[in-house]
Design a protein around this motif. Sequence first.
Motif, PDB file in Angstrom:
ATOM      1  N   ALA A 196       9.865  12.134  -2.871  1.00 41.08           N
ATOM      2  CA  ALA A 196       9.889  13.576  -2.623  1.00 41.08           C
ATOM      3  C   ALA A 196      11.051  14.228  -3.370  1.00 41.08           C
ATOM      4  O   ALA A 196      10.886  15.282  -3.994  1.00 41.08           O
ATOM      5  CB  ALA A 196       9.988  13.853  -1.129  1.00 41.08           C
ATOM      6  N   ALA A 197      12.209  13.598  -3.333  1.00 38.77           N
ATOM      7  CA  ALA A 197      13.377  14.130  -4.048  1.00 38.77           C
ATOM      8  C   ALA A 197      13.120  14.167  -5.550  1.00 38.77           C
ATOM      9  O   ALA A 197      13.479  15.140  -6.230  1.00 38.77           O
ATOM     10  CB  ALA A 197      14.613  13.295  -3.726  1.00 38.77           C
ATOM     11  N   ALA A 198      12.475  13.131  -6.078  1.00 37.74           N
ATOM     12  CA  ALA A 198      12.174  13.086  -7.505  1.00 37.74           C
ATOM     13  C   ALA A 198      11.183  14.187  -7.891  1.00 37.74           C
ATOM     14  O   ALA A 198      11.314  14.801  -8.951  1.00 37.74           O
ATOM     15  CB  ALA A 198      11.623  11.716  -7.893  1.00 37.74           C
ATOM     16  N   LEU A 199      10.204  14.456  -7.030  1.00 34.17           N
ATOM     17  CA  LEU A 199       9.243  15.521  -7.299  1.00 34.17           C
ATOM     18  C   LEU A 199       9.959  16.868  -7.339  1.00 34.17           C
ATOM     19  O   LEU A 199       9.749  17.662  -8.253  1.00 34.17           O
ATOM     20  CB  LEU A 199       8.139  15.530  -6.242  1.00 34.17           C
ATOM     21  N   ILE A 200      10.806  17.122  -6.370  1.00 36.32           N
ATOM     22  CA  ILE A 200      11.551  18.386  -6.331  1.00 36.32           C
ATOM     23  C   ILE A 200      12.451  18.506  -7.556  1.00 36.32           C
ATOM     24  O   ILE A 200      12.551  19.572  -8.171  1.00 36.32           O
ATOM     25  CB  ILE A 200      12.348  18.491  -5.020  1.00 36.32           C
ATOM     26  N   ALA A 201      13.076  17.406  -7.946  1.00 32.29           N
ATOM     27  CA  ALA A 201      13.993  17.405  -9.092  1.00 32.29           C
ATOM     28  C   ALA A 201      13.275  17.729 -10.405  1.00 32.29           C
ATOM     29  O   ALA A 201      13.915  18.187 -11.353  1.00 32.29           O
ATOM     30  CB  ALA A 201      14.708  16.063  -9.197  1.00 32.29           C
ATOM     31  N   ARG A 202      11.975  17.494 -10.463  1.00 33.65           N
ATOM     32  CA  ARG A 202      11.226  17.822 -11.687  1.00 33.65           C
ATOM     33  C   ARG A 202      11.227  19.326 -11.963  1.00 33.65           C
ATOM     34  O   ARG A 202      11.005  19.744 -13.088  1.00 33.65           O
ATOM     35  CB  ARG A 202       9.789  17.316 -11.602  1.00 33.65           C
ATOM     36  N   GLY A 203      11.466  20.136 -10.933  1.00 40.90           N
ATOM     37  CA  GLY A 203      11.539  21.583 -11.108  1.00 40.90           C
ATOM     38  C   GLY A 203      10.266  22.207 -11.634  1.00 40.90           C
ATOM     39  O   GLY A 203      10.315  23.130 -12.443  1.00 40.90           O
ATOM     40  N   MET A 204       9.146  21.754 -11.178  1.00 35.66           N
ATOM     41  CA  MET A 204       7.848  22.238 -11.648  1.00 35.66           C
ATOM     42  C   MET A 204       7.534  23.591 -10.992  1.00 35.66           C
ATOM     43  O   MET A 204       7.108  23.644  -9.857  1.00 35.66           O
ATOM     44  CB  MET A 204       6.762  21.212 -11.308  1.00 35.66           C
ATOM     45  N   ASP A 205       7.761  24.677 -11.730  1.00 32.26           N
ATOM     46  CA  ASP A 205       7.492  26.011 -11.197  1.00 32.26           C
ATOM     47  C   ASP A 205       6.102  26.518 -11.543  1.00 32.26           C
ATOM     48  O   ASP A 205       5.626  27.480 -10.979  1.00 32.26           O
ATOM     49  CB  ASP A 205       8.532  27.007 -11.735  1.00 32.26           C
ATOM     50  N   SER A 206       5.452  25.881 -12.490  1.00 28.24           N
ATOM     51  CA  SER A 206       4.121  26.299 -12.918  1.00 28.24           C
ATOM     52  C   SER A 206       3.067  25.628 -12.035  1.00 28.24           C
ATOM     53  O   SER A 206       3.379  24.735 -11.250  1.00 28.24           O
ATOM     54  CB  SER A 206       3.913  25.909 -14.376  1.00 28.24           C
ATOM     55  N   THR A 214       0.843  -1.196   0.000  1.00 31.82           N
ATOM     56  CA  THR A 214       0.000   0.000   0.000  1.00 31.82           C
ATOM     57  C   THR A 214       0.880   1.248   0.000  1.00 31.82           C
ATOM     58  O   THR A 214       2.048   1.208   0.381  1.00 31.82           O
ATOM     59  CB  THR A 214      -0.947   0.025   1.211  1.00 31.82           C
ATOM     60  N   HIS A 215       0.275   2.334  -0.407  1.00 34.10           N
ATOM     61  CA  HIS A 215       0.981   3.611  -0.505  1.00 34.10           C
ATOM     62  C   HIS A 215       0.122   4.685   0.151  1.00 34.10           C
ATOM     63  O   HIS A 215      -0.918   5.055  -0.388  1.00 34.10           O
ATOM     64  CB  HIS A 215       1.248   3.961  -1.970  1.00 34.10           C
ATOM     65  N   ILE A 216       0.574   5.163   1.303  1.00 33.47           N
ATOM     66  CA  ILE A 216      -0.184   6.167   2.037  1.00 33.47           C
ATOM     67  C   ILE A 216       0.594   7.487   2.108  1.00 33.47           C
ATOM     68  O   ILE A 216       0.020   8.560   2.048  1.00 33.47           O
ATOM     69  CB  ILE A 216      -0.520   5.692   3.471  1.00 33.47           C
ATOM     70  N   ALA A 217       1.912   7.405   2.229  1.00 30.05           N
ATOM     71  CA  ALA A 217       2.747   8.594   2.394  1.00 30.05           C
ATOM     72  C   ALA A 217       3.901   8.559   1.393  1.00 30.05           C
ATOM     73  O   ALA A 217       4.297   7.483   0.936  1.00 30.05           O
ATOM     74  CB  ALA A 217       3.284   8.653   3.822  1.00 30.05           C
ATOM     75  N   PRO A 218       4.448   9.721   1.065  1.00 26.81           N
ATOM     76  CA  PRO A 218       5.582   9.738   0.148  1.00 26.81           C
ATOM     77  C   PRO A 218       6.825   9.149   0.810  1.00 26.81           C
ATOM     78  O   PRO A 218       6.944   9.118   2.032  1.00 26.81           O
ATOM     79  CB  PRO A 218       5.776  11.230  -0.140  1.00 26.81           C
ATOM     80  N   THR A 219       7.738   8.716  -0.024  1.00 25.74           N
ATOM     81  CA  THR A 219       9.047   8.268   0.458  1.00 25.74           C
ATOM     82  C   THR A 219      10.040   9.410   0.250  1.00 25.74           C
ATOM     83  O   THR A 219       9.752  10.373  -0.473  1.00 25.74           O
ATOM     84  CB  THR A 219       9.526   7.032  -0.319  1.00 25.74           C
ATOM     85  N   GLU A 220      11.202   9.302   0.852  1.00 19.22           N
ATOM     86  CA  GLU A 220      12.231  10.317   0.635  1.00 19.22           C
ATOM     87  C   GLU A 220      12.606  10.381  -0.834  1.00 19.22           C
ATOM     88  O   GLU A 220      12.789  11.471  -1.391  1.00 19.22           O
ATOM     89  CB  GLU A 220      13.459  10.022   1.492  1.00 19.22           C
ATOM     90  N   SER A 221      12.697   9.228  -1.482  1.00 23.02           N
ATOM     91  CA  SER A 221      13.093   9.221  -2.891  1.00 23.02           C
ATOM     92  C   SER A 221      11.997   9.810  -3.786  1.00 23.02           C
ATOM     93  O   SER A 221      12.303  10.510  -4.752  1.00 23.02           O
ATOM     94  CB  SER A 221      13.482   7.817  -3.353  1.00 23.02           C
TER      95      SER A 221
END
Length: 136
Positions: A11-21, A2-9
């Motif tokens: 979260a890092a991948a989301l930040i790395a996407r650089g989504m400013d919009s 199951t997936h309830i919360a983000p993992t560190e990896s």
Amino acid sequence: MTHIAPTESSAAALIARGMDSPATMLNLLKFRDIADYSHAPDLAPARPISGAAAYGIYEAAIAPLLKASGGEVLFAGEGGAWFIGPEAERWDRVLLVRQTSIASFLAFAQDSRAQAAGHHRTAALEDSRLLPLTAA
């Protein structure tokens, strides 16, 4: 699994996407039959409640914080079985939540009040998916 919360990896991948919009978060939610407050017994209601009811408590607490962060719920609807997808997989609720940016989403998620309300979300959910989307 199951997936309830983000993992560190994740979260890092989301930040790395650089989504400013602006980003729209696709939420797929599967509720427990009975909410599980074993991780936060001090928040447990006097009598057992459904996962859907626990999620309602979470939504009521989080709504003003979401609005203050610049976010908004674009769509909330009842899920069900896939038309195209695994026959045994079902989602009880689907949400589309727009955030002005990933930075505002992360600030919202790190707010201590949002984290406290998140215990109701954890109690409510059997499984979930959260997919950040940007316009093509």
